[in-house]
Motif scaffolding. Structure first.
Motif, PDB file in Angstrom:
ATOM      1  N   ALA A   1     142.902 -39.671 -11.644  1.00  0.00           N
ATOM      2  CA  ALA A   1     142.238 -40.412 -10.451  1.00  0.00           C
ATOM      3  C   ALA A   1     142.097 -42.063 -11.232  1.00  0.00           C
ATOM      4  O   ALA A   1     141.758 -42.113 -12.121  1.00  0.00           O
TER       5      ALA A   1
ATOM      6  N   ARG B   1     148.990 -45.054  -1.271  1.00  0.00           N
ATOM      7  CA  ARG B   1     150.764 -44.118  -0.910  1.00  0.00           C
ATOM      8  C   ARG B   1     151.471 -44.068   0.093  1.00  0.00           C
ATOM      9  O   ARG B   1     149.866 -43.759   1.009  1.00  0.00           O
TER      10      ARG B   1
ATOM     11  N   ARG C   1     143.834 -41.845  -7.151  1.00  0.00           N
ATOM     12  CA  ARG C   1     145.341 -42.391  -7.202  1.00  0.00           C
ATOM     13  C   ARG C   1     145.823 -43.549  -6.724  1.00  0.00           C
ATOM     14  O   ARG C   1     145.320 -44.321  -5.930  1.00  0.00           O
TER      15      ARG C   1
ATOM     16  N   PHE D   1     149.318 -38.184 -10.879  1.00  0.00           N
ATOM     17  CA  PHE D   1     148.383 -39.549 -11.623  1.00  0.00           C
ATOM     18  C   PHE D   1     146.780 -39.186 -11.464  1.00  0.00           C
ATOM     19  O   PHE D   1     146.736 -37.512 -11.420  1.00  0.00           O
TER      20      PHE D   1
ATOM     21  N   ASN E   1     153.383 -33.092  -2.732  1.00  0.00           N
ATOM     22  CA  ASN E   1     151.730 -33.693  -2.767  1.00  0.00           C
ATOM     23  C   ASN E   1     150.568 -32.761  -4.456  1.00  0.00           C
ATOM     24  O   ASN E   1     150.974 -33.930  -4.903  1.00  0.00           O
TER      25      ASN E   1
ATOM     26  N   TYR F   1     152.663 -34.786  -7.178  1.00  0.00           N
ATOM     27  CA  TYR F   1     151.615 -35.762  -7.098  1.00  0.00           C
ATOM     28  C   TYR F   1     150.711 -35.837  -8.063  1.00  0.00           C
ATOM     29  O   TYR F   1     149.508 -36.526  -8.605  1.00  0.00           O
ATOM     30  N   GLU F   2     149.092 -34.677  -6.864  1.00  0.00           N
ATOM     31  CA  GLU F   2     148.503 -34.873  -7.717  1.00  0.00           C
ATOM     32  C   GLU F   2     147.651 -35.114  -8.746  1.00  0.00           C
ATOM     33  O   GLU F   2     147.155 -35.315  -9.463  1.00  0.00           O
TER      34      GLU F   2
END
Length: 122
Positions: A87, A92, A89, A85, A78, A81-82
């Motif tokens: 915002a 998911r 995002r 990607f 996570n 991922y954060e």
């Protein structure tokens, strides 16, 4: 990008791009990282390359599905991922799976598939 089976890595249909599950293999070296962090970074680089070849980017992704072989590594995945990607995002789902294929002796720990929208051509 190399397909590791009888599938197409990315398919365009109407205004959408469907990205097959990406794994953490570096296509230049065929190397796979040992950790979920390393593999997730490579998965998202591979996805970004596929999207770029279609004139899109990670900001065009609207939905992802993440497959993890160990849900205790969720926070590790996570965090990558954060930070990758932009915002807002994508929507998911994250699913725990028993296992993913191996590359030699290295187990694959994460796989991510996605759906993106194609940019409008003016």
């Amino acid at each position: 990008m190399t397909a590791y089976g009888p599938y197409t890595p990315i398919v365009s249909a109407n205004n959408m791009l469907f990205i097959s599950g990406q794994i953490g293999i570096d296509p230049k070296t065929n190397h796979v990282g040992q950790t979920v962090t390393e593999q997730t970074k490579q998965v998202l680089k591979n996805m970004e390359t596929l999207l770029a070849n279609e004139g899109a980017g990670l900001g065009d992704v609207v939905k992802t599905t993440v497959f993890l072989t160990d849900m205790s590594t969720f926070q590790e995945m996570n965090a990558v991922y954060e930070n990758t990607f932009p915002a807002p995002r994508p929507a998911r789902s994250t699913v725990g799976v028993k296992e993913l294929p191996r590359l030699g002796d290295t187990p694959l720990l994460v796989e991510i598939e996605a759906i993106a929208r194609k940019k409008e051509v003016a």
